[in-house]
Design a protein around this motif. Structure first.
Motif, PDB file in Angstrom:
ATOM      1  N   LYS A   1      -2.628  10.013  -1.102  1.00  0.00           N
ATOM      2  CA  LYS A   1      -3.002   8.733  -1.729  1.00  0.00           C
ATOM      3  C   LYS A   1      -3.237   7.693  -0.633  1.00  0.00           C
ATOM      4  O   LYS A   1      -2.417   7.570   0.278  1.00  0.00           O
ATOM      5  CB  LYS A   1      -1.881   8.235  -2.643  1.00  0.00           C
ATOM      6  N   LEU A   2      -4.300   6.956  -0.774  1.00  0.00           N
ATOM      7  CA  LEU A   2      -4.585   5.924   0.224  1.00  0.00           C
ATOM      8  C   LEU A   2      -3.462   4.903   0.291  1.00  0.00           C
ATOM      9  O   LEU A   2      -3.185   4.339   1.353  1.00  0.00           O
ATOM     10  CB  LEU A   2      -5.914   5.239  -0.106  1.00  0.00           C
ATOM     11  N   ASP A   3      -2.830   4.672  -0.833  1.00  0.00           N
ATOM     12  CA  ASP A   3      -1.695   3.766  -0.870  1.00  0.00           C
ATOM     13  C   ASP A   3      -0.624   4.226   0.112  1.00  0.00           C
ATOM     14  O   ASP A   3      -0.049   3.440   0.862  1.00  0.00           O
ATOM     15  CB  ASP A   3      -1.102   3.744  -2.284  1.00  0.00           C
ATOM     16  N   ASP A   4      -0.370   5.503   0.055  1.00  0.00           N
ATOM     17  CA  ASP A   4       0.667   6.087   0.898  1.00  0.00           C
ATOM     18  C   ASP A   4       0.282   5.968   2.372  1.00  0.00           C
ATOM     19  O   ASP A   4       1.090   5.574   3.233  1.00  0.00           O
ATOM     20  CB  ASP A   4       0.834   7.557   0.495  1.00  0.00           C
ATOM     21  N   ILE A   5      -0.952   6.302   2.661  1.00  0.00           N
ATOM     22  CA  ILE A   5      -1.427   6.223   4.040  1.00  0.00           C
ATOM     23  C   ILE A   5      -1.332   4.791   4.560  1.00  0.00           C
ATOM     24  O   ILE A   5      -0.838   4.545   5.668  1.00  0.00           O
ATOM     25  CB  ILE A   5      -2.882   6.723   4.129  1.00  0.00           C
ATOM     26  N   ALA A   6      -1.780   3.848   3.740  1.00  0.00           N
ATOM     27  CA  ALA A   6      -1.751   2.446   4.153  1.00  0.00           C
ATOM     28  C   ALA A   6      -0.324   2.002   4.433  1.00  0.00           C
ATOM     29  O   ALA A   6      -0.038   1.340   5.441  1.00  0.00           O
ATOM     30  CB  ALA A   6      -2.386   1.574   3.070  1.00  0.00           C
ATOM     31  N   THR A   7       0.581   2.368   3.544  1.00  0.00           N
ATOM     32  CA  THR A   7       1.974   1.986   3.726  1.00  0.00           C
ATOM     33  C   THR A   7       2.527   2.543   5.030  1.00  0.00           C
ATOM     34  O   THR A   7       3.173   1.834   5.805  1.00  0.00           O
ATOM     35  CB  THR A   7       2.813   2.485   2.541  1.00  0.00           C
ATOM     36  N   ARG A   8       2.262   3.819   5.290  1.00  0.00           N
ATOM     37  CA  ARG A   8       2.795   4.415   6.518  1.00  0.00           C
ATOM     38  C   ARG A   8       2.175   3.799   7.762  1.00  0.00           C
ATOM     39  O   ARG A   8       2.817   3.733   8.808  1.00  0.00           O
ATOM     40  CB  ARG A   8       2.512   5.915   6.531  1.00  0.00           C
ATOM     41  N   ALA A   9       0.917   3.376   7.625  1.00  0.00           N
ATOM     42  CA  ALA A   9       0.260   2.770   8.776  1.00  0.00           C
ATOM     43  C   ALA A   9       0.674   1.305   8.925  1.00  0.00           C
ATOM     44  O   ALA A   9       0.338   0.650   9.914  1.00  0.00           O
ATOM     45  CB  ALA A   9      -1.247   2.882   8.633  1.00  0.00           C
ATOM     46  N   GLY A  10       1.388   0.802   7.923  1.00  0.00           N
ATOM     47  CA  GLY A  10       1.831  -0.583   7.992  1.00  0.00           C
ATOM     48  C   GLY A  10       0.721  -1.581   7.754  1.00  0.00           C
ATOM     49  O   GLY A  10       0.782  -2.725   8.221  1.00  0.00           O
TER      50      GLY A  10
END
Lengths: 210, 210, 210, 210
Positions: free
Chosen positions: C36-45
């Motif tokens: 999920k892009l949400d997840d990726i964005a969160t991990r990337a800060g």
DNA sequence: CATGAATGAGGTTTCATTCAT
DNA sequence: CATGAATGAAACCTCATTCAT
């Protein structure tokens, strides 16, 4: 097979009633939309397809359940009202007792719940209930009270509202049983409630000091 | 429009309330299953997807509608009961008047219908309504009546049933409005009904001749 | 703010790499569709919207992850192959050791899994991996073996197949780690596997009695 | 059509297998998430709803595809291993030949790809494949090699790693076919690869000069 | 540059209804 | 009459993508 014993024949004429009975249970439990035809068919002991031999649609079956619930209750109510032309006090006491018995021993609560919950989606059912049961019963009660007023037994006031005053607690008791009893709320003793309520409405709850 | 209110303002804070309001209308009209999220979203002026920014599921939204309807009604009821420690007669009259006003001016009828219709499918909602509103209100009323009995104002009898006797017609009136008014049945004048009913329960409907 | 210290400035130039790193983790964990892009964005800060400042689409980001994983591994492999023109035996041993180290210390396994799993959906990625990494490495290895055959060091046989014979167990070891290690299967000691396998291929596993 | 085969025959027994076959194709082509139920249903020649008569969810169908792929391959593998207790050399040659045939004539490659690609999302499937196929086959091969070592046929060394050394190229060949063949890469001749690889592992690829 | 609320197409799933047997 | 496998429309829900701020 010589003797012609109807070994595997089911009574065809009983089928529709069995289906309606099963449908009643499921509708009362889950509501109209929540009821699955599969579930109804299983409880009725027939196949899903068999339902369509007797009822056109799910709505049709629902209608049958609700409208067929009218007649029996209708009989019970009007019979009592019609059989007691006398003074209003004993009449109401008798009536309340009979009604308490009816709502305690029959699943009329499920019907009431269904009518309330689906009245907007099936206005015709609300119509049937109103015209054939509620309106007639309330009308008869109103008439009895009006007659008692004419005889000087009952104080002035709108007789239709008096009728509602008399009948409401029983209805609420039934709804309570359908709504709050399942979650563990203390139910009401319907006969006792009917008795005490009629006495209250007839003579008031205040003492002379009150 | 002098202030130049922004046309497409984001309003994270207002959205949930707007959605709940729209959902309330649709649920009250169609019931839980009959309500379409598309319809709710349209009425709230948002997209279907936006609903899921604030509520996890349709059930979650339904819960929000029903539980958020408890608090406001709760206030209204208990405020009246708490403010009148005096003799039971005036208290009940006051109470009935207030309640008649509440049920006439707020959409509590829709909530009541939803709770009754979906209690089996959402027992937790029945629980919330019972615990936070019905039980408290009925308890307070029961306590007031019991106190009046202790003071000798009210005749012996189960005070909880008396409470139900007093309150039922208003509830039935509300249900009537939701169920039979839409099909053209004559509605009840709630304030008048409340007034007459309380008088009936307090002093009875029978004349001395009755 | 006088001193001009870049208080809240983030290194813009680092962002894309950070995002690709975060995306790599998520893609390797969940696969393309499951990420999920949400997840990726969160991990990337960063915010979800920020992803679109650097990558056009999710596929674009996936491509970046897979293709950017090619180059670094590519360097390591070819450097070893190019630097050892000598006898094939020591070359393969050296190569196997280096590769075992690479697959143990880098997350190349995740990349391999992604390429295998999504090759049909993203043929261009399979193409990139084949053309830039696999084909070149296999080609270089094949060439080295062919040269050794020309020198009389290696028995006759298809040198490309020999290359596959040499390289396969490492690849399978990596896949094993991605596939069966997570469920508790005993993993392989990659350096030991590489060592033993190269020796086996060079000199055979049979004894003179075998 | 002499026999008058019924055109629209109901075939409850055949349907699940037909659906699984269609699902296998689509899953192998697109992966789990990329596969659309619409597509699967169309290929199976049924409606979307029919899938749910036999499988609870999409995941359930995926599980069926993957787990049902275990049994047939399981048979193939173990049958070969069990039939040759003799010297290790001929056994491995026979085994490799049979396996090359299996991977060439059955769609096991698609299954392998699915298991690798979705192992993290469906650990239970990786477990099934490991426990019922991979672990048993690798175990049997390891045991055969260990026995040969005990007989002095095979040089010292970890027999499990030797097993992987022997088996890997075939697996990589299968993966190659799934991954790089679709983009036009030159495929491997599996039987030839198997033959040459086994000979290489048994006797080494070095000449006496090497 | 960066945010995150909002969108809406698209997918899985349900279930009333049909119809060949 | 009766069955139950099959249908397909419709609903809920997800999530990549956009855009006003």
């Amino acid at each position: 097979m010589q003797a012609g014993a109807p070994k595997f024949r089911r009574r065809k004429e009983a089928r529709p009633a069995e289906i309606v009975a099963a449908a009643f249970e499921v509708f009362a439990e889950k509501g109209f939309a929540g009821a699955k035809l599969d579930d109804i068919a299983t409880r009725a002991g027939v196949s899903k397809g068999a339902l369509y031999l007797y009822f056109e649609t799910k709505e049709d079956l629902f209608r049958a359940v609700v409208t067929q619930g009218v007649a029996p209750n209708f009989e019970a109510v009007l019979a009592v009202l019609a059989s007691h032309p006398g003074p209003i006090g004993p009449l109401l006491e008798m009536l309340a007792g009979r009604m308490a018995e009816v709502v305690t021993t029959t699943p009329v609560g499920g019907l009431v719940k269904m009518v309330i919950g689906e009245a907007r989606n099936f206005p015709e059912l609300a119509q049937v209930w109103h015209d054939q049961l509620v309106s007639k019963a309330l009308g008869a009660l109103t008439a009895a009270i009006a007659a008692a007023q004419a005889r000087g037994e009952v104080k002035p006031g709108d007789p239709r509202m008096y009728a509602l005053s008399v009948a409401s607690p029983l209805l609420v008791g039934v709804i309570w049983r359908e709504t709050f009893a399942p979650i563990g709320a203390e139910p009401f003793d319907m006969p006792a409630l009917a008795r005490q309520h009629v006495r209250a409405v007839l003579q008031g709850i205040l003492t002379e000091a009150g």
